[in-house]
Design an enzyme around this catalytic site. Structure first.
Site, short mmCIF file in Angstrom:
data_model
loop_
_atom_site.label_atom_id
_atom_site.label_comp_id
_atom_site.label_asym_id
_atom_site.label_seq_id
_atom_site.Cartn_x
_atom_site.Cartn_y
_atom_site.Cartn_z
CG ASP A 140 -1.96 -0.93 1.12
OD1 ASP A 140 -2.52 -1.29 0.10
OD2 ASP A 140 -2.25 -1.60 2.32
NE ARG B 252 -1.84 -0.43 12.37
CZ ARG B 252 -0.88 -1.10 11.63
NH1 ARG B 252 0.28 -1.12 12.18
NH2 ARG B 252 -1.05 -1.90 10.65
CG ASP C 145 -4.76 -1.18 11.26
OD1 ASP C 145 -5.04 -1.22 12.24
OD2 ASP C 145 -3.94 -1.68 10.49
CB SER D 295 -3.40 -8.06 3.83
OG SER D 295 -3.23 -7.16 4.78
#
Length: 407
Positions: free
Chosen positions: A18, A98, A127, A179
């Protein structure tokens, strides 16, 4: 802000699929803006290799690599461990990473006087919420760019097409295009064959597992370890004083070679859909089991039960991106109070994916061998008669009333 007003963007950069294509995409779609890449080192190890060269070659003006490992271990992992926070069997590996990454990201953005922050999270996932709620906390007026909510790319295959067209090197192929998210606590796998819950994970396939071996490939003899805790915090492993970070990293090695910490779940995402994931959490699984084991002898019943009840709320807050909230802080204060006497030593045996309890000791143990013994003790068993009469009185009265009214 209008696109033409955005001259400098700080990008949460991992070097994965990404974020690798986001740098050129930003420059193409935001007036050739300056892109400053920021990678938070939370223990992704080899994934940081060559990151600066790659970021600069794809158009970034610079790369910050923030060393967040100790902060992550002490200020984010440890509170969840002490709380016993578990979301549907998931030990929150991506969830509690995160907020610490986002905190560092905002610090760089403010330092660099950036016009916007960008992330590579999809519009389907959790996320995006975790990053953006943290940004709202630290920089409430900062615009956020989320390319997955803007571009016309629809799949990871199309991302690879874009990368190939722009000569962006990737570490994956279309066949290994899972992923993944890796840090010092865990590694997650999603996508490809795992999207069908009917497909068995390929644990024995070379290259699939990275932190663990399959339990079938683990040693045929158990491995014994001892851990000490002080006020709920692990402080030593096998007699050696270590930091929280060091204990996690060492337990990852020990647990990994014994096939500990593999989890295959279909979880309920915040955005409403179910998602299937495979998680490797070797050290974390051991820590949770050891900590819970010690609490069985150091917490009274009412505190233990209320703490277990609130652990779900704690886990939901973390999973849903609400780390920086008054409720999470209040729950952490409650948890810290419960941990004051969670001090002692735990012994475990690891064997082919299993954690076997092998002994627990604490100077604050509430367990009384004399009271619990089936042998002779000071406990007066005749006391129980009066207790049962009083405890059962409401049931007895209700039965007598019901019996009377039936006549």
């Amino acid at each position: 802000m209008k696109k033409e007003d955005i001259k400098k963007v700080v990008l949460a950069y991992s070097g994965g699929l990404d974020t690798s294509i986001i740098i050129p995409w930003l420059k193409e779609n935001y007036n050739n803006c300056e892109v400053i890449a920021v990678s938070g080192n939370v223990g992704q190890a080899d994934e940081l290799e060559g990151l600066e060269e790659k970021a600069l070659k794809t158009g970034a003006s610079k790369l910050y690599v923030l060393d967040l490992m100790d902060e992550y271990a002490d200020d984010f992992i440890l509170p969840c461990l002490k709380a016993g926070a578990v979301y549907e069997d998931y030990l929150l590996g991506t969830s509690h990473a995160r907020p610490v990454i986002a905190k560092g990201l905002v610090e760089v953005a403010l330092k660099e006087n950036a016009d916007a922050i960008c992330h590579g999270c999809t519009g389907k996932g959790n996320d995006q919420v975790r990053f953006e709620l943290a940004v709202k906390h630290f920089a409430p007026s900062m615009p956020v760019i989320a390319p997955w909510r803007e571009w016309d790319i629809k799949s990871r295959d199309e991302e690879i097409d874009y990368a190939e067209a722009h000569n962006i090197p990737l570490r994956i192929s279309r066949e290994t295009n899972y992923s993944k998210d890796k840090n010092m606590w865990h590694l997650s796998h999603e996508g490809l064959d795992l999207e069908d819950p009917g497909n068995e994970p390929q644990y024995e396939k070379p290259g699939f597992l990275e932190m663990c071996v399959s339990p079938f490939d683990a040693p045929d003899t158990p491995e014994v370890l001892e851990m000490e805790f002080e006020s709920g915090k692990p402080v030593s492993l096998n007699g050696k004083q270590m930091s929280m970070k060091e204990i996690i990293l060492e337990l990852n090695k020990i647990g990994g070679r014994n096939g500990i910490g593999l989890l295959d779940i279909v979880e309920n995402r915040l955005v409403g859909m179910k998602s299937r994931g495979i998680y490797e959490t070797p050290g974390g699984t051991i820590l949770y089991e050891a900590h819970k084991y010690l609490e069985t002898i150091t917490l009274d019943k009412m505190t233990a039960h209320k703490k277990e009840e609130l652990a779900l709320t704690f886990a939901e807050l973390v999973y849903n991106g609400q780390w920086f909230t008054p409720l999470r802080e209040a729950l952490s204060a409650f948890v810290d109070k419960t941990q004051e006497k969670v001090t002692g030593k735990v012994k475990l045996k690891l064997y082919k994916g299993n954690i076997i309890k092998a002994g627990v000791w604490s100077p604050y143990s509430l367990y009384s061998e004399d009271l619990a013994s089936f042998g002779e003790s000071d406990y007066d068993q005749t006391d129980s008669k009066g207790f049962i009469n009083l405890y059962g009185l409401p049931i007895q009265v209700q039965a007598l009333v019901d019996s009377k009214n039936k006549k």
